[in-house]
Motif scaffolding. Structure first.
Motif, PDB file in Angstrom:
ATOM      1  N   VAL A   1       7.349 -28.351   2.148  1.00 56.71           N
ATOM      2  CA  VAL A   1       7.485 -27.808   3.498  1.00 56.71           C
ATOM      3  C   VAL A   1       6.474 -28.465   4.422  1.00 56.71           C
ATOM      4  O   VAL A   1       5.610 -29.236   3.997  1.00 56.71           O
ATOM      5  N   GLY A   2       6.563 -28.148   5.709  1.00 48.81           N
ATOM      6  CA  GLY A   2       5.651 -28.696   6.696  1.00 48.81           C
ATOM      7  C   GLY A   2       4.266 -28.097   6.600  1.00 48.81           C
ATOM      8  O   GLY A   2       4.004 -27.173   5.831  1.00 48.81           O
ATOM      9  N   ARG A   3       3.361 -28.643   7.395  1.00 51.84           N
ATOM     10  CA  ARG A   3       1.963 -28.229   7.315  1.00 51.84           C
ATOM     11  C   ARG A   3       1.790 -26.757   7.659  1.00 51.84           C
ATOM     12  O   ARG A   3       1.077 -26.024   6.966  1.00 51.84           O
ATOM     13  N   ARG A   4       2.457 -26.282   8.725  1.00 49.96           N
ATOM     14  CA  ARG A   4       2.291 -24.891   9.121  1.00 49.96           C
ATOM     15  C   ARG A   4       2.839 -23.947   8.052  1.00 49.96           C
ATOM     16  O   ARG A   4       2.204 -22.952   7.688  1.00 49.96           O
ATOM     17  N   SER A   5       4.023 -24.257   7.546  1.00 48.35           N
ATOM     18  CA  SER A   5       4.603 -23.406   6.498  1.00 48.35           C
ATOM     19  C   SER A   5       3.761 -23.442   5.242  1.00 48.35           C
ATOM     20  O   SER A   5       3.623 -22.428   4.540  1.00 48.35           O
ATOM     21  N   ARG A   6       3.177 -24.606   4.929  1.00 45.53           N
ATOM     22  CA  ARG A   6       2.332 -24.716   3.748  1.00 45.53           C
ATOM     23  C   ARG A   6       1.097 -23.831   3.891  1.00 45.53           C
ATOM     24  O   ARG A   6       0.672 -23.177   2.926  1.00 45.53           O
ATOM     25  N   ARG A   7       0.524 -23.783   5.084  1.00 46.72           N
ATOM     26  CA  ARG A   7      -0.637 -22.911   5.297  1.00 46.72           C
ATOM     27  C   ARG A   7      -0.253 -21.445   5.160  1.00 46.72           C
ATOM     28  O   ARG A   7      -1.006 -20.648   4.583  1.00 46.72           O
ATOM     29  N   LEU A   8       0.902 -21.074   5.691  1.00 46.03           N
ATOM     30  CA  LEU A   8       1.343 -19.688   5.593  1.00 46.03           C
ATOM     31  C   LEU A   8       1.597 -19.298   4.138  1.00 46.03           C
ATOM     32  O   LEU A   8       1.209 -18.208   3.700  1.00 46.03           O
ATOM     33  N   LEU A   9       2.252 -20.189   3.387  1.00 46.05           N
ATOM     34  CA  LEU A   9       2.492 -19.898   1.974  1.00 46.05           C
ATOM     35  C   LEU A   9       1.187 -19.794   1.203  1.00 46.05           C
ATOM     36  O   LEU A   9       1.022 -18.921   0.348  1.00 46.05           O
ATOM     37  N   GLY A  10       0.255 -20.701   1.485  1.00 43.28           N
ATOM     38  CA  GLY A  10      -1.043 -20.641   0.820  1.00 43.28           C
ATOM     39  C   GLY A  10      -1.792 -19.355   1.136  1.00 43.28           C
ATOM     40  O   GLY A  10      -2.404 -18.746   0.254  1.00 43.28           O
ATOM     41  N   ALA A  11      -1.725 -18.926   2.409  1.00 47.15           N
ATOM     42  CA  ALA A  11      -2.384 -17.679   2.785  1.00 47.15           C
ATOM     43  C   ALA A  11      -1.727 -16.483   2.091  1.00 47.15           C
ATOM     44  O   ALA A  11      -2.411 -15.548   1.655  1.00 47.15           O
ATOM     45  N   LEU A  12      -0.395 -16.522   1.980  1.00 49.67           N
ATOM     46  CA  LEU A  12       0.310 -15.434   1.292  1.00 49.67           C
ATOM     47  C   LEU A  12      -0.076 -15.365  -0.183  1.00 49.67           C
ATOM     48  O   LEU A  12      -0.316 -14.276  -0.726  1.00 49.67           O
ATOM     49  N   ILE A  13      -0.167 -16.512  -0.837  1.00 55.27           N
ATOM     50  CA  ILE A  13      -0.555 -16.537  -2.251  1.00 55.27           C
ATOM     51  C   ILE A  13      -1.972 -16.013  -2.428  1.00 55.27           C
ATOM     52  O   ILE A  13      -2.259 -15.215  -3.333  1.00 55.27           O
ATOM     53  N   ASN A  14      -2.887 -16.435  -1.549  1.00 56.47           N
ATOM     54  CA  ASN A  14      -4.271 -15.957  -1.635  1.00 56.47           C
ATOM     55  C   ASN A  14      -4.341 -14.444  -1.428  1.00 56.47           C
ATOM     56  O   ASN A  14      -5.119 -13.745  -2.082  1.00 56.47           O
ATOM     57  N   LEU A  15      -3.530 -13.950  -0.489  1.00 54.01           N
ATOM     58  CA  LEU A  15      -3.527 -12.513  -0.229  1.00 54.01           C
ATOM     59  C   LEU A  15      -3.029 -11.734  -1.449  1.00 54.01           C
ATOM     60  O   LEU A  15      -3.605 -10.704  -1.831  1.00 54.01           O
ATOM     61  N   LEU A  16      -1.960 -12.222  -2.068  1.00 53.06           N
ATOM     62  CA  LEU A  16      -1.415 -11.531  -3.237  1.00 53.06           C
ATOM     63  C   LEU A  16      -2.379 -11.557  -4.413  1.00 53.06           C
ATOM     64  O   LEU A  16      -2.462 -10.605  -5.187  1.00 53.06           O
ATOM     65  N   LEU A  17      -3.128 -12.661  -4.530  1.00 52.52           N
ATOM     66  CA  LEU A  17      -4.082 -12.761  -5.639  1.00 52.52           C
ATOM     67  C   LEU A  17      -5.285 -11.847  -5.461  1.00 52.52           C
ATOM     68  O   LEU A  17      -6.041 -11.623  -6.413  1.00 52.52           O
ATOM     69  N   ALA A  18      -5.489 -11.336  -4.254  1.00 56.45           N
ATOM     70  CA  ALA A  18      -6.648 -10.488  -4.005  1.00 56.45           C
ATOM     71  C   ALA A  18      -6.520  -9.120  -4.663  1.00 56.45           C
ATOM     72  O   ALA A  18      -7.515  -8.407  -4.810  1.00 56.45           O
ATOM     73  N   PHE A  19      -5.303  -8.725  -5.062  1.00 58.63           N
ATOM     74  CA  PHE A  19      -5.086  -7.404  -5.649  1.00 58.63           C
ATOM     75  C   PHE A  19      -4.947  -7.531  -7.166  1.00 58.63           C
ATOM     76  O   PHE A  19      -4.243  -8.417  -7.656  1.00 58.63           O
ATOM     77  N   PRO A  20      -5.582  -6.641  -7.930  1.00 56.26           N
ATOM     78  CA  PRO A  20      -5.437  -6.678  -9.401  1.00 56.26           C
ATOM     79  C   PRO A  20      -3.989  -6.484  -9.812  1.00 56.26           C
ATOM     80  O   PRO A  20      -3.271  -5.643  -9.262  1.00 56.26           O
ATOM     81  N   GLY A  21      -3.551  -7.258 -10.795  1.00 60.38           N
ATOM     82  CA  GLY A  21      -2.149  -7.246 -11.199  1.00 60.38           C
ATOM     83  C   GLY A  21      -1.687  -5.900 -11.710  1.00 60.38           C
ATOM     84  O   GLY A  21      -0.579  -5.434 -11.396  1.00 60.38           O
ATOM     85  N   LEU A  22      -2.538  -5.213 -12.493  1.00 59.50           N
ATOM     86  CA  LEU A  22      -2.125  -3.937 -13.062  1.00 59.50           C
ATOM     87  C   LEU A  22      -1.942  -2.880 -11.975  1.00 59.50           C
ATOM     88  O   LEU A  22      -0.984  -2.094 -12.012  1.00 59.50           O
ATOM     89  N   LEU A  23      -2.840  -2.870 -10.978  1.00 56.27           N
ATOM     90  CA  LEU A  23      -2.693  -1.924  -9.876  1.00 56.27           C
ATOM     91  C   LEU A  23      -1.428  -2.206  -9.075  1.00 56.27           C
ATOM     92  O   LEU A  23      -0.740  -1.285  -8.631  1.00 56.27           O
ATOM     93  N   VAL A  24      -1.132  -3.507  -8.877  1.00 58.05           N
ATOM     94  CA  VAL A  24       0.097  -3.876  -8.171  1.00 58.05           C
ATOM     95  C   VAL A  24       1.309  -3.399  -8.955  1.00 58.05           C
ATOM     96  O   VAL A  24       2.282  -2.874  -8.378  1.00 58.05           O
ATOM     97  N   ALA A  25       1.278  -3.551 -10.290  1.00 61.61           N
ATOM     98  CA  ALA A  25       2.404  -3.116 -11.109  1.00 61.61           C
ATOM     99  C   ALA A  25       2.597  -1.612 -11.029  1.00 61.61           C
ATOM    100  O   ALA A  25       3.735  -1.116 -10.904  1.00 61.61           O
ATOM    101  N   ILE A  26       1.492  -0.849 -11.098  1.00 59.54           N
ATOM    102  CA  ILE A  26       1.601   0.609 -11.020  1.00 59.54           C
ATOM    103  C   ILE A  26       2.133   1.037  -9.651  1.00 59.54           C
ATOM    104  O   ILE A  26       3.009   1.901  -9.539  1.00 59.54           O
ATOM    105  N   PHE A  27       1.603   0.416  -8.597  1.00 56.14           N
ATOM    106  CA  PHE A  27       2.047   0.758  -7.245  1.00 56.14           C
ATOM    107  C   PHE A  27       3.531   0.443  -7.058  1.00 56.14           C
ATOM    108  O   PHE A  27       4.301   1.263  -6.540  1.00 56.14           O
ATOM    109  N   CYS A  28       3.949  -0.743  -7.512  1.00 57.92           N
ATOM    110  CA  CYS A  28       5.343  -1.144  -7.327  1.00 57.92           C
ATOM    111  C   CYS A  28       6.287  -0.310  -8.192  1.00 57.92           C
ATOM    112  O   CYS A  28       7.431  -0.048  -7.794  1.00 57.92           O
ATOM    113  N   SER A  29       5.811   0.091  -9.374  1.00 58.08           N
ATOM    114  CA  SER A  29       6.681   0.926 -10.209  1.00 58.08           C
ATOM    115  C   SER A  29       6.942   2.275  -9.559  1.00 58.08           C
ATOM    116  O   SER A  29       8.016   2.863  -9.725  1.00 58.08           O
ATOM    117  N   VAL A  30       5.974   2.777  -8.803  1.00 56.33           N
ATOM    118  CA  VAL A  30       6.196   4.008  -8.054  1.00 56.33           C
ATOM    119  C   VAL A  30       7.183   3.768  -6.921  1.00 56.33           C
ATOM    120  O   VAL A  30       8.058   4.598  -6.644  1.00 56.33           O
TER     121      VAL A  30
END
Length: 620
Positions: A90-119
């Motif tokens: 993708v282009g530079r702007r989209s690449r930055r947005l995707l990178g920011a989204l990945i960093n944001l998702l990684l900030a939350f512990p996986g198990l807590l995300v799983a428990i929250f999403c299962s609810v």
């Protein structure tokens, strides 16, 4: 370890297939007369509160436990890998947005995300699978992003972009095949983690719901009796550990195999720049390429670097122009700027950029890429990185002509055979089915030239195409380029460190130093007519049969400056034995010195001998 892993996985596969069929009826049949019995010959692990056999339930739960874990791992891998790999196409702007989204998702512990999403998704097997897939997505995305970044910077990826391939083709044919192996290893290991996590959700009451059951739910039910009958809780726990360990061992075995065989292979929009600089090269209607006042700017942590400054060059039809200079003089960056293949952060500007009679500033980026893909071919220094190791030779040779000429697969294959035969490669049809690693260095270089010829380009940029090849192969490549110029009228920009080879092959020679062209002269006059001290030093550093072997070769003292922008005056004056006061304070421009000869020097050397006193241009 491999034998153990495959044995364990084989036993799990057998249990998943036959478990519900053999032990399913006993696992689901209640027996009020056998409620909560202790382990016995009839019930090896005892019974539950409905009198059902616990061993049968553990064995029958294998299918659902493994199926849900694998489904969650595949879903998380599919979404995460796609998200991470998209950053390479993708282009530079989209690449930055995707990178920011990945960093944001990684900030939350996986198990807590799983428990929250299962609810959110609701308790049950389906909600647990989706919740675990969401929790696993960021990890896969980060790994895919890192691996894809290595592929995005390769020569074959840059060439594929210029060919105008759509993003889905770049993703499926160029990015994913080259990062698939480590991602598969990670997916294998994550399957075991998914099994443990899924069992944890079921243990908490957020996963599989009764009357269905998996190992996690059985563990939860057995925990209430652990002090009375510990086997009711230990048995499902052993099953979870056994399956998780099997997947981990498989991942270790596969990773070890990869390590033993060496592992998997791991541009800003240019704009015209106004300038009042005078062009020392006369305009010619026969020019197929003309660039004036080219400059490449690269931002760094220490400031802006200009490795290419004020370069002007022109190529006429059927002309071979040599570009020589030491490493770091800006030759390759000049070629990449012309071909619009600069690294991402580098930016090219120019006063004039005309290719095949069209002003580049008047074209959109897509139109310029299409024109470059059909009219210009680039032969890179290292054919091993120019060719995609995941694709067959036939696919890569025919890709451009199929994308831009709309020819059928069969017709493209016939053209590829003819092109490979033209570059003197025997067994062309067999080569089309080969992969790059099956060819020698000389064969790979000829394949890249054959690929370039498929589009019948009017300009070929050959960036040191004979480097690392033996003398016989070098001669064949040089003769091949000369034949292409002669037969097709193709213009060639030949970049090389070999001054003697350039003098023999080319019509004109451009000498670069410090990111600038310091001399432009006919190739026939290179040996005796070079006037710039740097050009003279390059020529004199080439030995011949008459050289005195008891004396060292003549060289220019010192090394090129790593920051030419910081130098005032002539960029070569610190290494020049003929410098004067004016050379230290004033930067000479490229100015005519004779017919077809320009030099950027205040005091050019005499054409007769380097021992003569330098004289100021225009004084005689």
């Amino acid at each position: 370890m491999a034998v153990v892993a495959m044995t364990m996985l084989g036993s799990l596969a057998v249990l998943a297939v036959i478990g519900p069929l053999v032990w399913g009826p006993a696992a689901d049949r209640p027996d009020p007369s056998a409620v909560l019995q202790a382990p016995s010959a009839a019930h090896l692990l005892g019974t539950d509160y409905l009198g059902r056999d616990l061993l049968a339930r553990v064995l029958a739960a294998s299918r659902l436990s493994l199926l849900l874990a694998l489904t969650a791992a595949l879903l998380g891998a599919a979404v995460g890998i796609t998200l991470g790999a998209l950053t390479a196409v993708v282009g530079r702007r989209s690449r930055r947005l995707l990178g920011a989204l990945i960093n944001l998702l990684l900030a939350f512990p996986g198990l807590l995300v799983a428990i929250f999403c299962s609810v959110i998704f609701g308790a049950g097997a389906r909600g647990a699978v989706f919740a675990l897939a969401v929790a696993a997505t960021p990890g896969f995305a980060r790994i895919a992003q890192t691996l894809a970044a290595g592929v995005a910077g390769t020569d074959f990826m840059a060439a594929a972009r210029v060919l105008g391939l759509r993003r889905h083709r770049l993703l499926l044919r160029h990015v994913l095949p080259n990062i698939a192996e480590p991602l598969m290893l990670n997916a294998t290991i994550s399957a075991g983690a998914m099994l443990v996590a899924l069992s944890g959700l079921s243990f908490l009451g957020l996963g599989v719901q009764a009357p269905a059951y998996d190992w996690g739910l059985l563990l939860s039910q057995g925990l209430t009796r652990i002090y009375v009958e510990p086997l009711s809780a230990v048995a499902p726990g052993i099953a979870i550990v056994y399956a998780g360990l099997a997947f981990q061992l498989l991942g270790e075995v596969l990773a070890g195999g990869v390590a033993r065989r060496g592992g998997p292979p791991s541009a800003a929009e240019p704009a015209p720049r106004p300038s009042d600089a005078r062009d020392p090269v006369a305009d010619d209607d026969d020019d197929v390429l003309r660039v004036e006042d080219l400059e490449v700017v690269i931002p760094t942590a220490d400031g802006v670097v200009r490795p290419v400054r004020g370069v002007t060059l022109a190529l006429r039809r059927a002309e071979i122009v040599g570009l020589v200079g030491e490493s770091g003089s800006g030759k390759s960056l000049t070629a990449l700027a012309i071909a619009d293949l600069l690294p991402e952060r580098a930016r090219a500007t120019w006063r004039t950029h005309r290719f095949l009679g069209t002003d580049a500033a008047a074209l959109t980026r897509r139109a310029r890429h299409r024109q470059l893909a059909t009219g210009l071919a680039m032969i890179f220094q290292n054919p091993a990185s120019s060719l995609n190791p995941a694709l067959r030779i036939g696919t890569q040779v025919t890709e451009a002509v199929r994308a831009h000429r709309g020819v059928s697969r069969a017709e493209a294959a016939e053209r590829a055979v003819a092109s490979l035969q033209r570059v003197a490669l025997p067994g062309a049809r067999r080569l089309l089915r080969s992969r790059p690693f099956q060819l020698s260095g000389g064969q790979r270089q000829r394949v890249t030239i054959a690929t370039a010829l498929m589009m019948r380009p009017q300009v070929i940029i050959a960036d040191e195409p004979t480097t690392a090849l033996d003398v016989t192969v070098q001669r064949g490549i040089v003769e091949l380029l000369a034949g292409i110029r002669r037969d097709a009228g193709t213009a060639v920009l030949f970049i090389s460190h070999d001054v003697a080879l350039v003098a023999q092959l080319c019509d004109r020679v451009l000498v670069m130093y410090g990111g600038r062209v310091v001399e432009n002269l006919p190739a026939g006059r290179l040996a005796t007519g070079a006037r710039h001290p740097y050009t003279r030093a390059l020529v004199e550093s080439v030995p011949d049969m008459a050289v005195d072997r008891n004396r060292p070769l003549r060289t220019a003292d010192g090394t090129p400056s790593e920051a030419p922008d910081d130098i005032t005056g002539c960029p070569f004056h610190e290494r020049c034995a003929h410098r004067r006061e004016r050379c230290v304070t004033e930067d000479p421009a490229l100015a005519p010195l004779g017919a077809g000869h320009q030099v950027a020097c205040w005091y050019p050397l005499s054409a007769r001998s380097s021992r003569e006193e330098p004289r100021e241009a225009g004084t005689s």
